[in-house]
Write a protein that holds these residues in place. Structure first.
Motif, PDB file in Angstrom:
ATOM      1  N   VAL A   2       1.037  -1.644  -0.036  1.00 17.05           N
ATOM      2  CA  VAL A   2      -0.278  -0.032  -0.164  1.00 17.05           C
ATOM      3  C   VAL A   2       0.933   1.424   0.258  1.00 17.05           C
ATOM      4  CG1 VAL A   2      -1.963   1.353   1.276  1.00 17.05           C
ATOM      5  CG2 VAL A   2      -1.919  -0.948   1.353  1.00 17.05           C
ATOM      6  N   SER A   3       1.861   0.864   0.566  1.00 16.08           N
ATOM      7  CA  SER A   3       2.867   2.074   1.089  1.00 16.08           C
ATOM      8  C   SER A   3       3.106   2.381  -0.512  1.00 16.08           C
ATOM      9  CB  SER A   3       3.731   2.662   1.804  1.00 16.08           C
ATOM     10  OG  SER A   3       3.536   2.591   3.311  1.00 16.08           O
ATOM     11  N   CYS A  14       2.714   2.202  -3.540  1.00 20.84           N
ATOM     12  CA  CYS A  14       1.167   2.005  -4.413  1.00 20.84           C
ATOM     13  C   CYS A  14       0.944   3.815  -4.008  1.00 20.84           C
ATOM     14  CB  CYS A  14       0.464   1.493  -4.543  1.00 20.84           C
ATOM     15  SG  CYS A  14       0.555   0.090  -5.120  1.00 20.84           S
ATOM     16  N   GLY A  15       1.225   4.241  -2.896  1.00 20.80           N
ATOM     17  CA  GLY A  15       0.689   6.072  -2.467  1.00 20.80           C
ATOM     18  C   GLY A  15       1.817   6.267  -3.113  1.00 20.80           C
ATOM     19  N   LEU A  16       3.250   5.667  -2.633  1.00 19.86           N
ATOM     20  CA  LEU A  16       4.253   6.075  -3.066  1.00 19.86           C
ATOM     21  C   LEU A  16       4.494   7.159  -4.790  1.00 19.86           C
ATOM     22  CD1 LEU A  16       7.308   5.132  -1.178  1.00 19.86           C
ATOM     23  CD2 LEU A  16       6.964   7.700  -0.917  1.00 19.86           C
ATOM     24  N   SER A  76       1.329   9.960  -5.445  1.00 18.94           N
ATOM     25  CA  SER A  76       2.372  11.645  -4.324  1.00 18.94           C
ATOM     26  C   SER A  76       2.864  12.059  -5.448  1.00 18.94           C
ATOM     27  CB  SER A  76       3.276  10.692  -3.659  1.00 18.94           C
ATOM     28  OG  SER A  76       3.063   9.713  -2.760  1.00 18.94           O
ATOM     29  N   LEU A 107       3.771  14.427   1.933  1.00 17.65           N
ATOM     30  CA  LEU A 107       3.156  13.142   1.852  1.00 17.65           C
ATOM     31  C   LEU A 107       4.238  11.860   1.165  1.00 17.65           C
ATOM     32  CD1 LEU A 107       0.324  12.119   1.586  1.00 17.65           C
ATOM     33  CD2 LEU A 107      -0.266  11.987  -1.216  1.00 17.65           C
ATOM     34  N   ILE A 108       5.099  12.308   0.796  1.00 16.25           N
ATOM     35  CA  ILE A 108       6.391  11.347   0.910  1.00 16.25           C
ATOM     36  C   ILE A 108       6.754  10.814   1.889  1.00 16.25           C
ATOM     37  CG2 ILE A 108       8.485  10.961  -0.657  1.00 16.25           C
ATOM     38  CD1 ILE A 108       7.719  13.341  -3.099  1.00 16.25           C
ATOM     39  N   ALA A 135       6.075  10.309   4.364  1.00 13.67           N
ATOM     40  CA  ALA A 135       5.075   9.797   5.387  1.00 13.67           C
ATOM     41  C   ALA A 135       4.577   8.529   4.807  1.00 13.67           C
ATOM     42  CB  ALA A 135       3.739  10.559   4.996  1.00 13.67           C
ATOM     43  N   TRP A 136       4.244   8.146   3.579  1.00 15.80           N
ATOM     44  CA  TRP A 136       5.009   6.828   3.248  1.00 15.80           C
ATOM     45  C   TRP A 136       5.632   6.297   2.880  1.00 15.80           C
ATOM     46  CZ3 TRP A 136       0.421   5.029   2.608  1.00 15.80           C
ATOM     47  CH2 TRP A 136      -1.108   5.322   1.397  1.00 15.80           C
ATOM     48  N   PHE A 150       6.016   4.692   6.405  1.00 17.94           N
ATOM     49  CA  PHE A 150       4.531   3.839   6.630  1.00 17.94           C
ATOM     50  C   PHE A 150       5.981   2.229   5.946  1.00 17.94           C
ATOM     51  CE2 PHE A 150       0.709   6.643   7.204  1.00 17.94           C
ATOM     52  CZ  PHE A 150       0.776   5.912   8.181  1.00 17.94           C
ATOM     53  N   GLN A 151       5.970   2.263   5.184  1.00 23.49           N
ATOM     54  CA  GLN A 151       6.839   0.889   3.727  1.00 23.49           C
ATOM     55  C   GLN A 151       7.881   1.183   5.292  1.00 23.49           C
ATOM     56  OE1 GLN A 151       9.852  -0.583   2.415  1.00 23.49           O
ATOM     57  NE2 GLN A 151      11.008   1.291   2.870  1.00 23.49           N
TER      58      GLN A 151
END
Length: 415
Positions: free
Chosen positions: A300-301, A303-305, A308, A314-315, A317-318, A321-322
């Protein structure tokens, strides 16, 4: 927990080796441009020093089993870091390209050999598989400490003139290496732990080859190797990319150098906290739940990156999480699986093979990584990493099923 505490000298002595391993990688990479300016190195020479370190670590890992068999496990554990010490002393005192190169090769080779040997020493001395899993997982905390320490020293000393910053960096590793050798050779509590090792681990008169283990009548060991190798290579390509090029990625996303370096420190502290939490569950069945959750978080992280764009916060934050997911389903789990899944006679060989093969793969991949993480390519690259982590995770889950099927590891059959 009481049992873990009584084996603290073993954990610390092995963990110090992990600090050396991550410290030389991050310490050299974070100061190589200062060495270049101070010693007048060409771009080609910088590339050779960096590549030689990676290659030497891989060769050291691949030869760890042979070193263990020729010197004996305890002898290798106690003395090989003398070679690392010689290497970092050469780096610290380097006056030219050749001194730095030879120092990097020596430090890389002996740190590469030390990791599988240290983990085998832990599993050899641990009283049971649950304690072994928790100790091996806890050693990952020290690897993260080495990264944070190297980054902090580089950050704090970055304004010093000449080559003083990298010399201080190497000097810190000289000190840690000296403490490591001293502790392993002289600590009475550690010696008592070695002497109290389970009888079945000390009476290994029969020599067993990797070929006999992997291609003999019992095929489970080959299945273990395939699952662990595919998982670790898939995960390590991602980890190596973020380890070497995270600052590069952030700067290319318009972050300042100080923001990129500072956020890297914070993100590594997050890894340290999560690694500490994971070490407490590494010997129990909750680790499998944590592994699956970690794979999902990473996918998920990533894919979020990918989506972004250039939103810097946001980068970050992801990436955070990664890092959380990567700690639950990454290096620590690979180390635990390797120590649990194979007979003690060939653990150093197989761990060294997996480690060395993976590092050679990462070194080859690193030659194209700077292009892949540029803003115009980052979206495709992150989706590609998400897919590779998904595949790695599936092989990891196959490994968990195989361990359960064969009753291998710290988890009881049927749990």
């Amino acid at each position: 927990m009481q049992k873990i505490q009584s084996y603290k000298p073993l954990l610390i002595s092995a963990g110090l080796g992990s600090i050396l391993g991550s410290g030389i990688i991050v310490g050299l990479s974070s100061t190589i441009t200062v060495w270049q300016t101070g010693l007048g190195l060409s771009d080609g020479q910088v590339g050779i020093v960096s590549g030689a370190l990676t290659f030497a670590i891989a060769i050291g890992s691949l030869l760890a089993g042979k070193l263990t068999k020729s010197l004996g496990l305890l002898n290798a554990y106690n003395n090989l870091d003398l070679g690392f010490l010689a290497g970092v002393v050469l780096c610290m005192l380097a006056q030219n390209y050749w001194m730095l190169l030879i120092g990097a090769v020596l430090a890389g080779f002996f740190s590469g050999a030390d990791l599988p040997i240290s983990l085998t020493m832990i599993s050899h001395d641990a009283p049971d598989k649950k304690t072994s899993a928790e100790l091996v997982s806890a050693s990952q905390i020290y690897w993260t400490i080495g990264i944070i320490g190297a980054v902090l020293i580089a950050f704090v000393t970055s304004t010093l003139s000449g080559t003083l910053s990298p010399r201080i960096e190497m000097g810190a590793l000289v000190l840690v290496a000296a403490i490591t050798v001293w502790m392993r050779k002289t600590n009475k509590n550690l010696r008592a732990i070695h002497e109290a090792a389970p009888k079945q681990n000390t009476e290994q008169t029969k020599k067993v080859s990797m070929k006999e283990i992997l291609f003999g009548s019992d095929k489970k060991y080959l299945s273990f190797l395939i699952c662990i190798l595919v998982f670790y290579c898939g995960w390590n390509l991602l980890a190596n990319t973020f380890g070497q090029f995270q600052t590069f990625m952030l700067v290319k996303a318009n972050a300042s150098q100080s923001f990129a370096t500072g956020s890297g420190i914070v993100l590594n502290v997050v890894c340290l906290i999560v690694a500490t939490l994971f070490s407490k569950i590494a010997g129990g069945k909750k680790r499998n739940v944590a592994f699956v959750a970690g794979i999902m978080i990473m996918v998920v992280s990533l894919c979020g990156l990918a989506m972004s764009a250039s939103n810097l916060w946001l980068i970050v934050a992801w990436i955070a999480f990664q890092n959380v997911g990567s700690t639950f389903a990454g290096e620590a789990m690979y180390k635990v699986w390797t120590q649990e899944s194979f007979p003690v006679e060939v653990r150093s060989d197989l761990q060294g093979f997996i480690n060395g093969f993976s590092r050679l793969l990462c070194a080859a991949f690193a030659t194209i990584t700077p292009i892949l993480v540029l803003p115009e390519h980052i979206r495709t690259t992150m989706f590609g990493f998400a897919a590779s982590i998904l595949v790695a995770g599936l092989f990891g889950m196959m490994q968990m099923k195989l361990q359960k099927k064969h009753g291998v590891g710290s988890l009881e059959k049927g749990e």
